[in-house]
Design a protein around this motif. Structure first.
Motif, PDB file in Angstrom:
ATOM      1  N   ALA A  80      34.828  34.239 -17.533  1.00 18.40           N
ATOM      2  CA  ALA A  80      34.497  33.425 -16.360  1.00 18.40           C
ATOM      3  C   ALA A  80      35.677  33.356 -15.396  1.00 18.40           C
ATOM      4  O   ALA A  80      35.500  33.439 -14.170  1.00 18.40           O
ATOM      5  N   ALA A  81      36.887  33.205 -15.935  1.00 19.52           N
ATOM      6  CA  ALA A  81      38.072  33.165 -15.074  1.00 19.52           C
ATOM      7  C   ALA A  81      38.268  34.500 -14.364  1.00 19.52           C
ATOM      8  O   ALA A  81      38.577  34.541 -13.162  1.00 19.52           O
ATOM      9  N   TYR A  82      38.083  35.595 -15.097  1.00 14.90           N
ATOM     10  CA  TYR A  82      38.160  36.928 -14.484  1.00 14.90           C
ATOM     11  C   TYR A  82      37.110  37.055 -13.383  1.00 14.90           C
ATOM     12  O   TYR A  82      37.393  37.579 -12.289  1.00 14.90           O
ATOM     13  N   GLY A  83      35.903  36.583 -13.651  1.00 18.87           N
ATOM     14  CA  GLY A  83      34.841  36.655 -12.647  1.00 18.87           C
ATOM     15  C   GLY A  83      35.163  35.861 -11.408  1.00 18.87           C
ATOM     16  O   GLY A  83      34.949  36.322 -10.278  1.00 18.87           O
ATOM     17  N   LEU A  84      35.697  34.662 -11.579  1.00 17.37           N
ATOM     18  CA  LEU A  84      36.038  33.829 -10.422  1.00 17.37           C
ATOM     19  C   LEU A  84      37.133  34.485  -9.585  1.00 17.37           C
ATOM     20  O   LEU A  84      37.014  34.570  -8.350  1.00 17.37           O
ATOM     21  N   VAL A  85      38.181  34.952 -10.251  1.00 16.19           N
ATOM     22  CA  VAL A  85      39.292  35.565  -9.513  1.00 16.19           C
ATOM     23  C   VAL A  85      38.824  36.821  -8.790  1.00 16.19           C
ATOM     24  O   VAL A  85      39.161  37.054  -7.617  1.00 16.19           O
ATOM     25  N   THR A  86      38.033  37.643  -9.479  1.00 19.69           N
ATOM     26  CA  THR A  86      37.566  38.885  -8.856  1.00 19.69           C
ATOM     27  C   THR A  86      36.609  38.591  -7.707  1.00 19.69           C
ATOM     28  O   THR A  86      36.662  39.248  -6.656  1.00 19.69           O
ATOM     29  N   ALA A  87      35.733  37.617  -7.881  1.00 20.89           N
ATOM     30  CA  ALA A  87      34.832  37.231  -6.789  1.00 20.89           C
ATOM     31  C   ALA A  87      35.625  36.798  -5.565  1.00 20.89           C
ATOM     32  O   ALA A  87      35.255  37.099  -4.422  1.00 20.89           O
ATOM     33  N   SER A  88      36.742  36.112  -5.788  1.00 22.06           N
ATOM     34  CA  SER A  88      37.551  35.658  -4.653  1.00 22.06           C
ATOM     35  C   SER A  88      38.166  36.830  -3.897  1.00 22.06           C
ATOM     36  O   SER A  88      38.487  36.697  -2.711  1.00 22.06           O
ATOM     37  N   CYS A  89      38.336  37.960  -4.578  1.00 22.56           N
ATOM     38  CA  CYS A  89      38.858  39.158  -3.915  1.00 22.56           C
ATOM     39  C   CYS A  89      37.766  39.901  -3.152  1.00 22.56           C
ATOM     40  O   CYS A  89      38.069  40.819  -2.377  1.00 22.56           O
ATOM     41  N   LEU A  90      36.507  39.524  -3.391  1.00 19.60           N
ATOM     42  CA  LEU A  90      35.369  40.236  -2.796  1.00 19.60           C
ATOM     43  C   LEU A  90      34.645  39.399  -1.754  1.00 19.60           C
ATOM     44  O   LEU A  90      33.548  39.772  -1.332  1.00 19.60           O
TER      45      LEU A  90
ATOM     46  N   PRO B 105      30.378  40.936   0.115  1.00 18.15           N
ATOM     47  CA  PRO B 105      29.314  40.435  -0.771  1.00 18.15           C
ATOM     48  C   PRO B 105      28.395  41.563  -1.212  1.00 18.15           C
ATOM     49  O   PRO B 105      28.236  42.568  -0.525  1.00 18.15           O
ATOM     50  N   GLY B 106      27.798  41.375  -2.365  1.00 15.12           N
ATOM     51  CA  GLY B 106      26.899  42.397  -2.893  1.00 15.12           C
ATOM     52  C   GLY B 106      26.810  42.304  -4.394  1.00 15.12           C
ATOM     53  O   GLY B 106      27.118  41.269  -5.003  1.00 15.12           O
ATOM     54  N   ARG B 107      26.386  43.405  -5.012  1.00 11.03           N
ATOM     55  CA  ARG B 107      26.097  43.404  -6.441  1.00 11.03           C
ATOM     56  C   ARG B 107      27.318  43.085  -7.291  1.00 11.03           C
ATOM     57  O   ARG B 107      27.219  42.340  -8.267  1.00 11.03           O
ATOM     58  N   HIS B 108      28.475  43.620  -6.911  1.00 15.11           N
ATOM     59  CA  HIS B 108      29.679  43.366  -7.703  1.00 15.11           C
ATOM     60  C   HIS B 108      30.068  41.885  -7.657  1.00 15.11           C
ATOM     61  O   HIS B 108      30.391  41.281  -8.685  1.00 15.11           O
ATOM     62  N   MET B 109      30.026  41.316  -6.476  1.00 20.65           N
ATOM     63  CA  MET B 109      30.381  39.897  -6.361  1.00 20.65           C
ATOM     64  C   MET B 109      29.377  39.029  -7.111  1.00 20.65           C
ATOM     65  O   MET B 109      29.765  38.056  -7.786  1.00 20.65           O
TER      66      MET B 109
END
Length: 292
Positions: free
Chosen positions: A261-271, A275-279
Motif C-alpha cells: 500500500a505504501a509503494y502504491g501511494l508513493v508511486t501514485a503520487s509520481c503519476l 492518470p490511467g491504468r497504472h495509477m
C-alpha cells in the motif's frame, strides 16, 4: 544542461564523439542504449544531470562489490565511464549476461531476494533519493519510520484521490512495524528487471526508483504485486509469491500488504500528471490495505 530528443542520428553523434557503437539495443524512459562492443554498452541519458549519474555510479559500485563479497552471482549495470555528448550524459556499462523473460515465475525472484539479503551493507547503498525529488533514507532510522514520513509527504500530492485519514493511518501502521537490520532493497523488483540464463537469475537491472537500505520485506511485497500487474491471474501471482516469501523468510503477511500500500501511494503520487491504468493499479494497492 540542455536536452535533445534521442533521434535516428544519435548513433552518429556517439560515433563522432569517439564511441564506436554498432547498433541500438533498446530505449527506455530515461534514454537509449547502444552496443559498444561484445562486452560493453553505452547509454545516452535524456534528462539526468551529471551529479545524479555520479551518485548512481557510486551506488552501483557499492552494490557490485557487496554482491561479490557475499558470493552472490548477480551482475548489475555498473557505470564504467561517464562522458558527455551534445549536452547529454553518456555512460558506459558492462553488457550483462542473460535475458529478461515475461513468464518469469516466482522461483527466480525469491532467489534474487535471498541473494540481496546476503549483501553486506555499505553507506553508498543509501545514496539515492527515495524516490526522485525526495531525499535519501537514513539507514540509522527504522525503515518503517522513514517510509511513514515519505507517505505523509507524498499523500499531499494526491489530495482527494485518497480517502480521509488513510495516509495518517498508514503512517501510524508503518511506524509500528518492528525494525529490522537494514539490508539492500531494490524496491521495484519486477520480472523485466531479472535476467535469466538457463532458468537461473544472473543479472539485475534498474535499481534507482526506491532503492535503499531498508527492510527486505518491502522488496518481497513489491515483487509479489509486480509479478502480474494487469492480467487475470494477478491476484493469484501475488498470493503465490507472498506464500513463498512468508515460508522462506518468515515475513509477516500483514506487513507485506501494508508495504504494498505504501509503494502504491508513493508511486501514485509520481503519476498524478499521468492518470490511467497504472495509477489506478497503485491506488488499488492502497484500497486493498485500507479495506482489510
Amino acid at each position: 544542461m540542455s536536452t535533445h530528443p534521442v533521434g535516428a542520428d544519435q548513433l552518429d553523434r556517439l560515433r563522432a564523439a569517439g564511441y564506436p557503437v554498432t547498433h541500438e539495443v533498446g530505449r527506455g524512459m530515461e534514454g537509449m542504449v547502444a552496443a559498444l562492443d561484445e562486452e560493453r554498452v553505452v547509454k545516452v541519458w535524456d534528462r539526468r544531470p551529471r551529479v545524479e549519474v555520479d551518485r548512481l555510479r557510486a551506488f552501483y559500485d557499492a552494490v557490485h562489490d557487496g554482491l561479490v563479497e557475499a558470493g552472490v552471482e548477480l551482475a548489475v549495470p555498473r557505470i564504467l565511464d561517464v562522458g558527455e555528448v551534445d549536452g547529454l550524459v553518456v555512460t558506459v556499462h558492462p553488457l550483462l549476461p542473460g535475458r529478461a523473460e515475461d513468464d518469469l515465475g516466482p522461483g527466480p525472484v525469491v532467489d534474487v531476494l535471498a541473494g540481496l539479503s546476503q549483501v553486506p551493507v555499505h553507506p553508498d547503498m543509501a545514496l539515492l533519493p527515495v524516490p526522485d525529488g525526495e531525499r535519501p533514507f537514513d539507514p540509522s532510522v527504522p525503515f518503517g519510520a522513514s517510509l511513514a514520513d515519505l507517505v505523509l509527504r507524498r499523500a499531499e500530492l494526491l489530495g482527494d484521490l485518497l480517502a480521509d485519514g488513510v495516509a495518517a493511518r498508514m503512517a501510524e501502521a508503518l511506524r509500528a512495524v518492528p525494525p529490522v537490520p537494514p539490508r539492500l532493497v531494490h524496491g521495484d523488483l519486477g520480472p523485466v528487471h531479472v535476467l535469466l540464463e538457463s532458468g537461473r537469475p544472473v543479472g539485475l537491472l534498474d535499481f534507482g526508483y526506491v532503492s535503499t537500505l531498508g527492510d527486505p520485506a518491502f522488496d518481497a511485497a513489491v515483487a509479489a504485486c509486480l509479478q502480474d500487474m494487469f492480467g487475470p491471474g494477478a491476484a493469484a501471482a501475488t498470493a503465490a509469491l507472498d506464500d513463498l516469501v512468508v515460508r522462506r523468510f518468515d515475513h509477516d503477511p500483514a506487513v507485506l500488504v501494508l508495504y504494498r500500500a505504501a509503494y502504491g501511494l508513493v508511486t501514485a503520487s509520481c503519476l498524478v500528471g499521468h492518470p490511467g491504468r497504472h495509477m489506478d493499479w497503485c491506488l488499488d494497492l492502497v484500497d486493498t490495505w485500507a479495506g482489510a
